[in-house]
Scaffold this motif. Structure first.
Motif, short mmCIF file in Angstrom:
data_model
loop_
_atom_site.label_atom_id
_atom_site.label_comp_id
_atom_site.label_asym_id
_atom_site.label_seq_id
_atom_site.Cartn_x
_atom_site.Cartn_y
_atom_site.Cartn_z
N ARG A 92 0.83 -1.21 0.00
CA ARG A 92 0.00 0.00 0.00
C ARG A 92 0.87 1.26 0.00
O ARG A 92 0.59 2.22 -0.72
CB ARG A 92 -0.92 -0.01 1.22
CG ARG A 92 -2.12 -0.95 1.08
CD ARG A 92 -3.01 -0.86 2.29
NE ARG A 92 -4.27 -1.59 2.06
CZ ARG A 92 -4.86 -2.37 2.96
NH1 ARG A 92 -4.32 -2.53 4.16
NH2 ARG A 92 -5.99 -2.98 2.67
N LYS A 93 1.90 1.26 0.81
CA LYS A 93 2.80 2.42 0.86
C LYS A 93 3.47 2.64 -0.50
O LYS A 93 3.66 3.77 -0.94
CB LYS A 93 3.86 2.20 1.95
CG LYS A 93 3.35 2.33 3.37
CD LYS A 93 4.46 1.98 4.36
CE LYS A 93 3.99 2.09 5.79
NZ LYS A 93 3.92 3.46 6.28
N GLN A 94 3.86 1.55 -1.16
CA GLN A 94 4.48 1.67 -2.48
C GLN A 94 3.51 2.31 -3.47
O GLN A 94 3.89 3.20 -4.25
CB GLN A 94 4.94 0.29 -2.96
CG GLN A 94 6.14 -0.25 -2.20
CD GLN A 94 6.31 -1.75 -2.35
OE1 GLN A 94 5.40 -2.46 -2.77
NE2 GLN A 94 7.49 -2.24 -2.00
N ALA A 95 2.26 1.86 -3.46
CA ALA A 95 1.26 2.43 -4.37
C ALA A 95 1.01 3.90 -4.06
O ALA A 95 0.92 4.74 -4.97
CB ALA A 95 -0.04 1.63 -4.28
N GLN A 96 0.89 4.21 -2.79
CA GLN A 96 0.64 5.60 -2.39
C GLN A 96 1.81 6.51 -2.79
O GLN A 96 1.60 7.65 -3.19
CB GLN A 96 0.40 5.67 -0.89
CG GLN A 96 -0.91 5.03 -0.46
CD GLN A 96 -0.99 4.77 1.04
OE1 GLN A 96 -0.05 5.04 1.78
NE2 GLN A 96 -2.11 4.21 1.49
N THR A 187 19.74 -0.12 -7.21
CA THR A 187 18.98 0.17 -5.99
C THR A 187 19.30 -0.83 -4.90
O THR A 187 19.45 -0.47 -3.72
CB THR A 187 17.47 0.19 -6.30
OG1 THR A 187 17.21 1.12 -7.35
CG2 THR A 187 16.67 0.57 -5.08
N LEU A 188 19.39 -2.11 -5.27
CA LEU A 188 19.78 -3.14 -4.30
C LEU A 188 21.17 -2.87 -3.75
O LEU A 188 21.41 -2.92 -2.53
CB LEU A 188 19.75 -4.52 -4.95
CG LEU A 188 18.43 -5.27 -5.03
CD1 LEU A 188 18.63 -6.57 -5.78
CD2 LEU A 188 17.89 -5.55 -3.63
N ALA A 189 22.12 -2.62 -4.65
CA ALA A 189 23.50 -2.40 -4.24
C ALA A 189 23.60 -1.19 -3.31
O ALA A 189 24.32 -1.22 -2.30
CB ALA A 189 24.40 -2.22 -5.46
N LEU A 318 13.52 -3.58 -0.07
CA LEU A 318 13.49 -2.21 -0.57
C LEU A 318 12.24 -1.45 -0.14
O LEU A 318 12.26 -0.22 -0.03
CB LEU A 318 13.61 -2.21 -2.10
CG LEU A 318 14.95 -2.76 -2.63
CD1 LEU A 318 14.92 -2.83 -4.16
CD2 LEU A 318 16.13 -1.91 -2.15
N ASN A 319 11.15 -2.16 0.07
CA ASN A 319 9.93 -1.57 0.62
C ASN A 319 9.56 -0.26 -0.08
O ASN A 319 9.52 -0.21 -1.31
CB ASN A 319 10.09 -1.39 2.13
CG ASN A 319 10.21 -2.71 2.86
OD1 ASN A 319 9.53 -3.67 2.51
ND2 ASN A 319 11.06 -2.79 3.87
N ASP A 320 9.31 0.80 0.69
CA ASP A 320 8.93 2.09 0.10
C ASP A 320 10.06 3.10 0.17
O ASP A 320 9.83 4.31 0.21
CB ASP A 320 7.68 2.65 0.78
CG ASP A 320 7.85 2.84 2.28
OD1 ASP A 320 8.75 2.20 2.87
OD2 ASP A 320 7.09 3.62 2.88
N ARG A 321 11.31 2.61 0.15
CA ARG A 321 12.45 3.52 0.09
C ARG A 321 12.29 4.44 -1.13
O ARG A 321 11.86 3.99 -2.20
CB ARG A 321 13.75 2.74 -0.07
CG ARG A 321 14.19 1.95 1.15
CD ARG A 321 15.32 0.99 0.79
NE ARG A 321 16.48 1.69 0.24
CZ ARG A 321 17.56 2.03 0.95
NH1 ARG A 321 17.63 1.73 2.24
NH2 ARG A 321 18.57 2.65 0.38
N PRO A 322 12.62 5.71 -1.00
CA PRO A 322 12.49 6.63 -2.14
C PRO A 322 13.22 6.13 -3.39
O PRO A 322 12.71 6.29 -4.51
CB PRO A 322 13.09 7.93 -1.61
CG PRO A 322 12.90 7.86 -0.13
CD PRO A 322 13.05 6.42 0.23
N ILE A 325 11.04 3.54 -5.07
CA ILE A 325 9.89 4.15 -5.74
C ILE A 325 10.34 4.80 -7.04
O ILE A 325 9.66 4.68 -8.08
CB ILE A 325 9.21 5.17 -4.82
CG1 ILE A 325 8.70 4.48 -3.54
CG2 ILE A 325 8.07 5.86 -5.54
CD1 ILE A 325 7.77 3.32 -3.76
N ARG A 326 11.48 5.49 -7.03
CA ARG A 326 11.97 6.10 -8.27
C ARG A 326 12.28 5.04 -9.31
O ARG A 326 11.98 5.23 -10.50
CB ARG A 326 13.22 6.96 -7.97
CG ARG A 326 12.91 8.27 -7.27
CD ARG A 326 14.09 9.22 -7.35
NE ARG A 326 15.24 8.71 -6.60
CZ ARG A 326 15.46 9.00 -5.32
NH1 ARG A 326 14.61 9.76 -4.65
NH2 ARG A 326 16.54 8.54 -4.72
#
Length: 361
Positions: A92-96, A187-189, A318-322, A325-326
Motif C-alpha cells: 500500500r505504501k508503495q502504491a501511495q 537500488t539493491l547495491a 526495498l519496501n517504500d524507500r524513495p 519508488i523512483r
C-alpha cells in the motif's frame, strides 16, 4: 452472462492509464481461521503445487489444513503491525508513493491500484478499482523481480480469469521480471552499501531467495537462473570477492528436494567455517513479509547464533524507500511511454464521437 462494465460510463469520459501492483497476499488476520482460509486458497493453486489434483486435495484438506494453520498464525502474529500484515502494508505504501511520482513524471491522469494473488484485496478488486476510474490501458507489475510460474504466471492466470468477465477489455501489458534491470541492481547495491555504512562489513553476505522444488527448475522454470544473475550483478557492482557472498534458498515445504543450498543449513554451518559475522538480504521480496521478518530475521538469526555465530544482520527489503519508488516509476515509464502519447489523442477523439452520438440521438 452479464459482462461487467464501468458504472455510469459515458463515451466522452477521459482515458486513464492504470498501474496494478500485485503481490502474493496475506491472511486477513493473524489467527488460525484466517490463516486456514488463506492457505486453502494459496495451496489449491495448481501453479503452486504440481500434483494430481485428486491426490493433492486429500493431502491438503486431510492433513495440511488441519495441522499447519495454528503454527503459521503464530508466526504471523510475531510480525503483525498496527496497519496489518507487513507485506500488504508496504505494498500500500508503495502504491501511495508511486501515484504522485508518476503523475508528476507524465503530467497525465493515471491510477495506481494494488491486488493480491491470494487473500484481500484481490486482483479482481484491484482491476475493478481501475475499471471504475475509467482506465483503458493497464500495466500489471507483479512485484516479483525474478520470474517463476508459481508467482508471475499464477498472477497472469488470475487476471485472465477476471478479464473474461469484462465487456470492454483494456489494452494490457504485464511485466514478467526485472531481475537484471540496471536500476533494480543499482537500488539493491545502494541499499546494501547504506546498511553496511551503519552496521559494518560482514565476512559473508548471503543472498537468500524463496525456494522452489528442484523439479520445477528441471522442467524449465527460469527462476533459479534469474536469482543467481541478480546476486552476481549486485556482487559485481559492490566489487565483492567470490568468497564474500553466496546464494541460498529458503522457505522449503514438504519432503522433496528443493533448490539448494538451503539458507538454514548454510547459516548453521558457517560458524564452523570461521564465519562469525553474516548479513542476509532477500532480493526476491520487494516488500518485507513473513518470510523475511520471521523466517530470516528471527528463525535463521537464532540458527546462526546458536551455532556459534556472533553477529547476524538482516538487510531490509526495498519496501517504500524513495530510491525503490523512483526505480519502479522509471520501470513503469519504460513500458507505458507510448501510451501517454496516445492517451490525449484518444480522449479528444472520444469526446468528438460522444458529441456526434448526442446529436444523432
Amino acid at each position: 452472462m452479464a459482462f461487467k462494465g464501468t458504472p455510469g460510463f459515458t463515451h466522452d469520459q477521459p482515458d486513464q492509464i492504470g498501474i496494478l501492483l500485485t503481490n502474493l497476499g496475506t491472511p486477513d488476520a493473524p489467527d488460525t481461521a484466517a490463516v486456514r482460509r488463506y492457505l486453502a486458497e494459496f495451496l489449491a493453486d495448481p501453479r503452486i503445487v504440481e500434483m494430481p489434483r485428486w491426490l493433492w486435495r486429500i493431502i491438503l484438506h486431510g492433513v495440511i489444513l488441519r495441522i499447519r494453520p495454528p503454527r503459521v498464525a503464530h508466526a504471523y502474529a510475531s510480525v503483525w503491525r498496527e496497519d496489518g500484515a507487513p507485506l500488504l502494508a508496504y505494498t500500500r505504501k508503495q502504491a501511495q508513493a508511486l501515484q504522485p511520482v508518476l503523475e508528476t513524471k507524465f503530467q497525465q491522469p493515471l491510477k495506481v491500484a494494488i491486488g493480491m494473488r491470494y487473500g484481500n484485496p484481490s486482483l479482481a478488486n484491484g482491476l475493478a478499482e481501475l475499471q471504475a476510474a475509467g482506465v483503458r490501458r493497464i500495466l500489471v507489475l507483479p512485484l516479483y523481480p525474478q520470474y517463476s510460474a508459481t508467482t508471475t504466471a499464477s498472477t497472469f492466470d488470475a487476471i485472465a480469469d477476471e478479464l473474461k468477465t469484462w465487456r470492454w477489455l483494456p489494452e494490457l501489458q504485464m511485466l514478467t521480471s526485472y531481475h537484471d534491470h540496471p536500476g533494480y541492481i543499482s537500488t539493491l547495491a545502494d541499499s546494501i552499501r547504506q546498511y553496511q555504512q551503519e552496521h559494518g562489513t560482514p565476512q559473508k553476505l548471503l543472498f537468500s531467495f524463496h525456494g522452489l522444488p528442484k523439479r520445477y527448475l528441471l522442467a524449465g522454470d527460469p527462476y533459479f537462473c534469474q536469482c543467481h544473475k541478480t546476486a552476481r550483478l549486485v556482487a559485481e557492482q559492490l566489487a565483492l570477492p567470490d568468497d564474500a557472498w553466496q546464494v541460498t534458498f529458503q522457505s522449503r515445504f514438504g519432503r522433496e528436494e528443493w533448490l539448494q543450498p538451503y539458507t538454514d543449513f548454510t547459516l548453521k554451518a558457517l560458524p564452523g567455517e570461521g564465519i562469525r559475522h553474516v548479513q542476509v538480504i532477500s532480493p526476491g521480496f520487494a516488500s518485507d513479509c513473513l518470510e523475511t521478518l520471521e523466517e530470516i530475521d528471527m528463525q535463521n538469526r537464532e540458527f546462526f547464533l546458536e551455532a556459534g555465530g556472533e553477529q547476524f544482520d538482516y538487510i531490509p527489503a526495498l519496501n517504500d524507500r524513495p530510491e525503490h519508488i523512483r526505480f519502479l516509476a522509471d520501470l513503469i515509464g519504460e513500458h507505458t511511454g507510448a501510451w501517454h502519447a496516445l492517451s490525449a489523442t484518444d480522449t479528444d477523439a472520444r469526446q468528438r464521437l460522444a458529441q456526434g452520438l448526442g446529436a444523432s440521438l
